[in-house]
Write a protein that holds these residues in place. Structure first.
Motif, PDB file in Angstrom:
ATOM      1  N   ASN A   1       0.792  -1.230   0.000  1.00  0.00           N
ATOM      2  CA  ASN A   1       0.000   0.000   0.000  1.00  0.00           C
ATOM      3  C   ASN A   1       0.829   1.287   0.000  1.00  0.00           C
TER       4      ASN A   1
ATOM      5  N   ASP B   1       3.112   4.420  -1.722  1.00  0.00           N
ATOM      6  CA  ASP B   1       3.062   5.160  -2.981  1.00  0.00           C
ATOM      7  C   ASP B   1       3.823   4.365  -4.035  1.00  0.00           C
ATOM      8  N   ARG B   2       3.358   4.445  -5.251  1.00  0.00           N
ATOM      9  CA  ARG B   2       3.997   3.702  -6.340  1.00  0.00           C
ATOM     10  C   ARG B   2       5.235   4.454  -6.815  1.00  0.00           C
ATOM     11  N   SER B   3       6.366   3.899  -6.493  1.00  0.00           N
ATOM     12  CA  SER B   3       7.628   4.443  -6.964  1.00  0.00           C
ATOM     13  C   SER B   3       8.525   3.256  -7.274  1.00  0.00           C
TER      14      SER B   3
ATOM     15  N   GLU C   1       9.820   1.632  -4.053  1.00  0.00           N
ATOM     16  CA  GLU C   1       8.881   0.751  -3.363  1.00  0.00           C
ATOM     17  C   GLU C   1       8.626  -0.520  -4.154  1.00  0.00           C
ATOM     18  N   LYS C   2       8.577  -0.422  -5.459  1.00  0.00           N
ATOM     19  CA  LYS C   2       8.401  -1.616  -6.294  1.00  0.00           C
ATOM     20  C   LYS C   2       9.594  -2.561  -6.105  1.00  0.00           C
TER      21      LYS C   2
END
Length: 184
Positions: free
Chosen positions: A3, A5-7, A10-11
């Motif tokens: 959950n 933020d998509r960065s 983080e991926k």
């Protein structure tokens, strides 16, 4: 991890968490888990070999794959096997390391312990196998010289990782894994 933020950070943190998988039920120490996740996040976009070295002596991983129980009297093969089979070389047709290689890697990794007060790992030479460790033709019949000084754990771990990462299989394996994660 899911959950956030998509960065790309983080991926990749999520990718490394799946790659160097651990479980809270086994580690049973929230501080070790937090430290493990912080290690993955801080190295998510860095050098794979550097991350693998840090994971090898991470307190959470030492608990999860029995590294803290690995002694010269009773070498535990769990991490030595996963290092080669799941983390670095895979089980593909070009990965022809042997059961003897797993056992030799376990001997190299003897002596690492955790300090639950400082949340760090440390090396205990009295638990370390100081003999030479012979590897198979897959690793060019490398012999990792046994060490007995205070830096023996670090020196032998570095020699083990240099030997593993010198094979072409590591690059092929990790590229396949990253490709599948992002594309396939």
């Amino acid at each position: 991890l899911v959950n956030q933020d998509r960065s790309i950070r983080e991926k990749m943190t999520f990718f490394w968490h799946n790659h160097f998988a651990t479980e809270m039920d086994t580690i049973n120490n929230a501080q070790f888990i937090y430290k493990h996740h912080s290690l993955l996040r801080s190295n998510a976009l860095g050098n794979f070999k550097t991350l693998t070295r840090a994971i090898s002596i991470d307190p959470g991983m030492l608990v999860y794959l029995n590294g803290e129980k690995n002694t010269k009297q009773a070498p535990d093969e769990n991490y030595g096997r996963e290092l080669q089979e799941l983390f670095c070389c895979g089980k593909g047709p070009g990965s022809t390391y042997t059961e003897a290689d797993v056992k030799a890697a376990a001997q190299v990794l003897t002596g690492w312990r955790n300090n639950t007060s400082t949340l760090t790992s440390f090396f205990d030479i009295t638990k370390h196998d100081t003999g030479n460790k012979q590897f198979s033709a897959f690793y060019n019949n490398t012999v990792i010289q046994g060490k007995s000084g205070p830096t023996a754990g670090d020196e032998e771990l570095d020699a083990l990782l240099n030997m593993i990462f010198a094979t072409q299989e590591v690059a092929k394996y990790i590229c396949r894994r990253i490709y599948r994660w992002f594309v396939y």
